[in-house]
Design an enzyme around this catalytic site. Structure first.
Site, PDB file in Angstrom:
ATOM      1  N   CYS A   1       0.769  -1.247   0.000  1.00 32.01           N
ATOM      2  CA  CYS A   1       0.000   0.000   0.000  1.00 32.01           C
ATOM      3  C   CYS A   1       0.801   1.299   0.000  1.00 32.01           C
ATOM      4  CB  CYS A   1      -0.950   0.013   1.193  1.00 32.01           C
ATOM      5  SG  CYS A   1      -2.258  -1.193   1.005  1.00 32.01           S
TER       6      CYS A   1
ATOM      7  N   LYS B   1       2.408   2.552  -3.352  1.00 32.88           N
ATOM      8  CA  LYS B   1       1.341   2.660  -4.361  1.00 32.88           C
ATOM      9  C   LYS B   1       0.436   3.854  -4.051  1.00 32.88           C
ATOM     10  CE  LYS B   1      -1.977  -0.548  -3.982  1.00 32.88           C
ATOM     11  NZ  LYS B   1      -3.243   0.070  -3.615  1.00 32.88           N
TER      12      LYS B   1
HETATM   13  C1  UDX Z   1      -6.232  -5.011  -2.901  1.00 26.96           C
HETATM   14  C2  UDX Z   1      -5.603  -3.707  -3.381  1.00 26.96           C
HETATM   15  O1  UDX Z   1      -4.220  -3.938  -3.591  1.00 26.96           O
HETATM   16  C3  UDX Z   1      -5.762  -2.587  -2.417  1.00 26.96           C
HETATM   17  O2  UDX Z   1      -5.437  -1.376  -3.039  1.00 26.96           O
HETATM   18  C4  UDX Z   1      -7.154  -2.483  -2.000  1.00 26.96           C
HETATM   19  O3  UDX Z   1      -7.240  -1.581  -0.930  1.00 26.96           O
HETATM   20  C5  UDX Z   1      -7.797  -3.788  -1.665  1.00 26.96           C
HETATM   21  O4  UDX Z   1      -7.551  -4.787  -2.639  1.00 26.96           O
HETATM   22  P1  UDX Z   1      -5.263  -6.918  -1.423  1.00 26.96           P
HETATM   23  O5  UDX Z   1      -6.486  -7.579  -0.892  1.00 26.96           O
HETATM   24  O6  UDX Z   1      -4.055  -6.882  -0.573  1.00 26.96           O
HETATM   25  O7  UDX Z   1      -5.550  -5.418  -1.742  1.00 26.96           O
HETATM   26  O8  UDX Z   1      -4.940  -7.489  -2.879  1.00 26.96           O
HETATM   27  P2  UDX Z   1      -4.798  -8.990  -3.328  1.00 26.96           P
HETATM   28  O9  UDX Z   1      -4.369  -9.826  -2.170  1.00 26.96           O
HETATM   29  O10 UDX Z   1      -4.019  -8.977  -4.574  1.00 26.96           O
HETATM   30  O11 UDX Z   1      -6.329  -9.421  -3.635  1.00 26.96           O
HETATM   31  C6  UDX Z   1      -7.056  -9.040  -4.741  1.00 26.96           C
HETATM   32  C7  UDX Z   1      -7.834 -10.251  -5.239  1.00 26.96           C
HETATM   33  O12 UDX Z   1      -8.737  -9.876  -6.265  1.00 26.96           O
HETATM   34  C8  UDX Z   1      -6.959 -11.369  -5.819  1.00 26.96           C
HETATM   35  O13 UDX Z   1      -7.170 -12.567  -5.116  1.00 26.96           O
HETATM   36  C9  UDX Z   1      -7.421 -11.497  -7.284  1.00 26.96           C
HETATM   37  O14 UDX Z   1      -7.388 -12.808  -7.770  1.00 26.96           O
HETATM   38  C10 UDX Z   1      -8.830 -10.938  -7.186  1.00 26.96           C
HETATM   39  N1  UDX Z   1      -9.378 -10.452  -8.477  1.00 26.96           N
HETATM   40  C11 UDX Z   1      -8.687  -9.564  -9.218  1.00 26.96           C
HETATM   41  C12 UDX Z   1     -10.626 -10.907  -8.887  1.00 26.96           C
HETATM   42  O15 UDX Z   1     -11.250 -11.739  -8.222  1.00 26.96           O
HETATM   43  N2  UDX Z   1     -11.138 -10.415 -10.050  1.00 26.96           N
HETATM   44  C13 UDX Z   1     -10.458  -9.528 -10.834  1.00 26.96           C
HETATM   45  O16 UDX Z   1     -10.967  -9.135 -11.886  1.00 26.96           O
HETATM   46  C14 UDX Z   1      -9.192  -9.084 -10.407  1.00 26.96           C
HETATM   47  C1  UDX Z   2      -0.577  -0.126   6.024  1.00 17.72           C
HETATM   48  C2  UDX Z   2      -1.417   0.761   6.945  1.00 17.72           C
HETATM   49  O1  UDX Z   2      -0.849   0.727   8.279  1.00 17.72           O
HETATM   50  C3  UDX Z   2      -2.857   0.283   6.974  1.00 17.72           C
HETATM   51  O2  UDX Z   2      -3.657   1.179   7.741  1.00 17.72           O
HETATM   52  C4  UDX Z   2      -3.390   0.212   5.536  1.00 17.72           C
HETATM   53  O3  UDX Z   2      -4.702  -0.315   5.531  1.00 17.72           O
HETATM   54  C5  UDX Z   2      -2.502  -0.641   4.664  1.00 17.72           C
HETATM   55  O4  UDX Z   2      -1.157  -0.154   4.716  1.00 17.72           O
HETATM   56  P1  UDX Z   2       0.565  -2.509   6.222  1.00 17.72           P
HETATM   57  O5  UDX Z   2       1.286  -2.113   4.977  1.00 17.72           O
HETATM   58  O6  UDX Z   2      -0.105  -3.825   6.276  1.00 17.72           O
HETATM   59  O7  UDX Z   2      -0.551  -1.426   6.582  1.00 17.72           O
HETATM   60  O8  UDX Z   2       1.603  -2.487   7.458  1.00 17.72           O
HETATM   61  P2  UDX Z   2       2.241  -1.345   8.375  1.00 17.72           P
HETATM   62  O9  UDX Z   2       2.220  -1.851   9.755  1.00 17.72           O
HETATM   63  O10 UDX Z   2       1.653  -0.009   8.145  1.00 17.72           O
HETATM   64  O11 UDX Z   2       3.759  -1.330   7.912  1.00 17.72           O
HETATM   65  C6  UDX Z   2       4.165  -0.872   6.635  1.00 17.72           C
HETATM   66  C7  UDX Z   2       5.671  -0.910   6.529  1.00 17.72           C
HETATM   67  O12 UDX Z   2       6.271   0.089   7.358  1.00 17.72           O
HETATM   68  C8  UDX Z   2       6.297  -2.244   6.957  1.00 17.72           C
HETATM   69  O13 UDX Z   2       7.344  -2.574   6.071  1.00 17.72           O
HETATM   70  C9  UDX Z   2       6.829  -1.948   8.337  1.00 17.72           C
HETATM   71  O14 UDX Z   2       7.884  -2.789   8.718  1.00 17.72           O
HETATM   72  C10 UDX Z   2       7.280  -0.495   8.160  1.00 17.72           C
HETATM   73  N1  UDX Z   2       7.393   0.262   9.421  1.00 17.72           N
HETATM   74  C11 UDX Z   2       6.290   0.475  10.182  1.00 17.72           C
HETATM   75  C12 UDX Z   2       8.617   0.812   9.787  1.00 17.72           C
HETATM   76  O15 UDX Z   2       9.630   0.650   9.096  1.00 17.72           O
HETATM   77  N2  UDX Z   2       8.678   1.564  10.942  1.00 17.72           N
HETATM   78  C13 UDX Z   2       7.593   1.782  11.734  1.00 17.72           C
HETATM   79  O16 UDX Z   2       7.738   2.485  12.756  1.00 17.72           O
HETATM   80  C14 UDX Z   2       6.362   1.219  11.347  1.00 17.72           C
END
Ligand code: UDX
Ligand code: UDX
Length: 464
Positions: free
Chosen positions: A278, A281
């Protein structure tokens, strides 16, 4: 169980890191609703139906088991499930575009738009569509336009409900979130749809944590929340570089500034860099949005957060190279951790990938260890696979290694017997703690040359 038993029929398209856990929690907390999750990936759906879930997330299997087969169902059948549902969450991936206009920054909306068209063609009744995926501002409006251009006179209302869960703590975050945000148009039908979604979450979340807003504010808030979190990490990481120059200790600086309640102590942990699907992106999405509106200074400000993160990753590899007498060629380097953070198998945008790639370019012998992410690491590194060693046991990974680099803050790495590890390593032995999780003084006393992030290096000879 007959269908009539359910008071709402909810569908989620996309059974990934967001869709799967979110729907499992809704189903577990709301037995009166029928929740179905569909995905185009058959293997993933089979895994959701088994006890080997497709993602590792602490506590998730228990939540899934609570509802699966009762009111939580997984399927690959899109059309029928669209027809049967009243509320559809869309949680498909929206990766950064790799082609055409906006390549490298803007979101690739092809899956998203395809979902809108699939919903439109299969629907036989009015529906509420919930935008769960993180999307550029105004996407909900575009989706509503596509949906409402239908010949059957059906009415679709699009609501934005961005997900703030963090991986590794998804169950806790879904069970007890700081807030749930629900944005809609402020028309009569928009407000009615908003209330329907509020009602779902109010089954287990206190009303004062259910925040409502207009559509664009909800969409923008998700991008801004992630950008602010990432900004804190880049800020402290930038200071870690300075700390290393002036013999300050970044953990002490974090503690001192974090005590100020206006700053707060979270997300101030200096590291090898942030990863995850996230942060990068979403920042780039924000940057692209600003550029689109001619706000170039604002765009450059936010883009610098990503640049600082890249700098931190580069700096980490440079530190390894310099410490190992400016050559890592043929040296065995054990990476402890490949996941982008602890307690997840997810490796998307993990700093480990960049670090491995750079070390491989220098012809190092890289050994990757991780308790949960080796399977994903192998996919990410398929171009190097025959040259990289994968070893789940950290003791074996470090055997005869010249250096260890801690990339992920897994608890297990804090509890290893480093004396035993040291005794089986090449000399001089180096440890690069990219997460500052180890007892550096103790490691130094064992004999290691220790390179934390943002703290004085502890070395047994003069550094030139
Ligand atoms: C995704 C996005 O990356 C994020 O920006 C958003 O907030 C929530 O959805 P995430 O759940 O982490 O996050 O993605 P991913 O684990 O890749 O899951 C997306 C799923 O959608 C995949 O399992 C993929 O197969 C599915 N998909 C994709 C469908 O079922 N239909 C489609 O047309 C495209
Ligand atoms: C993030 C947001 O926290 C969440 O709210 C959103 O829905 C999705 O994106 P996520 O990416 O799952 O969640 O994990 P997060 O705990 O935020 O960590 C992101 C990255 O930052 C990791 O690589 C983590 O190791 C790093 N990080 C986090 C640091 O390097 N230092 C910190 O103090 C905290």
């Amino acid at each position: 169980m007959s269908k009539e038993k359910f008071t709402k029929k909810i569908l989620c398209i996309g059974a990934g890191y967001v869709g799967g856990p979110t729907m499992a929690m809704i189903a577990a907390r709301c037995p009166q609703y029928k929740v179905t999750v569909v995905d185009i990936n058959e293997e993933k759906i089979k895994a959701w139906e088994s006890n080997e879930l497709p993602i590792f997330e602490p506590g998730l299997l228990d939540v899934v088991k609570e509802a699966r087969g009762k009111n939580l169902f997984f399927s690959t059948e899109l059309e029928k499930n669209i027809k049967d549902s009243e509320i559809i969450f869309v949680s498909v991936n929206t990766p950064t575009k790799t082609f055409g206009e906006g390549a490298g920054k803007s979101a690739d909306l092809q899956y998203w738009e395809k979902c809108a068209r699939d919903i439109r063609s299969a629907s036989e009744s009015d529906k509420i569509i919930v935008e769960k995926s993180t999307l550029p501002v105004k996407t909900a409006i575009a989706m509503e336009r596509i949906l409402n251009e239908n010949e059957r006179g059906l009415k679709f209302e699009v609501v934005s409900n961005p997900e703030f869960l963090a991986e590794g703590t998804a169950v806790k975050d879904l069970e007890n979130p700081d807030r749930v945000l629900i944005g809609s148009k402020e028309t009569e039908s928009g407000l009615k749809a908003r209330n329907e979604i509020v009602e779902i979450f109010s089954n287990w979340i206190p009303r004062d944590r259910l925040i409502t807003s207009n559509l664009m504010s909800a969409e923008l808030s998700k991008l801004v929340a992630n950008s602010f979190l990432a900004q804190r990490i880049s800020s402290i990481n930038s200071i870690s570089a300075l700390c290393e120059k002036v013999d300050a200790n970044v953990s002490e600086v974090s503690r001192a500034i974090g005590k100020d309640s206006r700053i707060g102590n979270k997300f101030l942990h200096a590291s090898v860099g942030f990863g995850g699907s996230c942060f990068k992106k979403d920042i780039l999405n924000l940057v692209y949005l600003c550029e689109t509106f001619g706000l170039y200074e604002v765009a450059a400000y936010w883009e610098s957060i990503v640049k600082m993160n890249e700098y931190q990753e580069t700096r980490f590899v440079q530190t390894i190279n310099k410490a190992l007498f400016n050559t890592v060629t043929n040296k065995r380097i054990a990476l402890f951790g490949f996941a982008f953070k602890a307690n997840t198998s997810d490796t998307r945008e993990s700093p480990a990938f960049y670090i491995t790639k750079k070390l491989m370019e220098e012809k190092a012998h890289v050994v990757i260890s991780d308790p949960k992410a080796i399977k994903n690491a192998k996919v990410d590194l398929k171009d190097f696979n025959n040259k990289i060693e994968y070893e789940i046991d950290p003791y074996k990974a470090a055997h005869q290694a010249h250096a260890i680099a801690i990339i992920t803050e897994w608890d297990l790495y804090k509890e290893l017997d480093y004396e035993k590890i040291y005794n089986n390593m090449e000399r001089p032995a180096f440890i690069f703690d990219g997460r500052n999780i180890l007892d550096h003084q103790k490691l130094f006393e064992i004999g290691f040359n220790v390179y934390p992030i943002g703290k004085p290096h502890l070395i047994h000879f003069n550094e030139s």
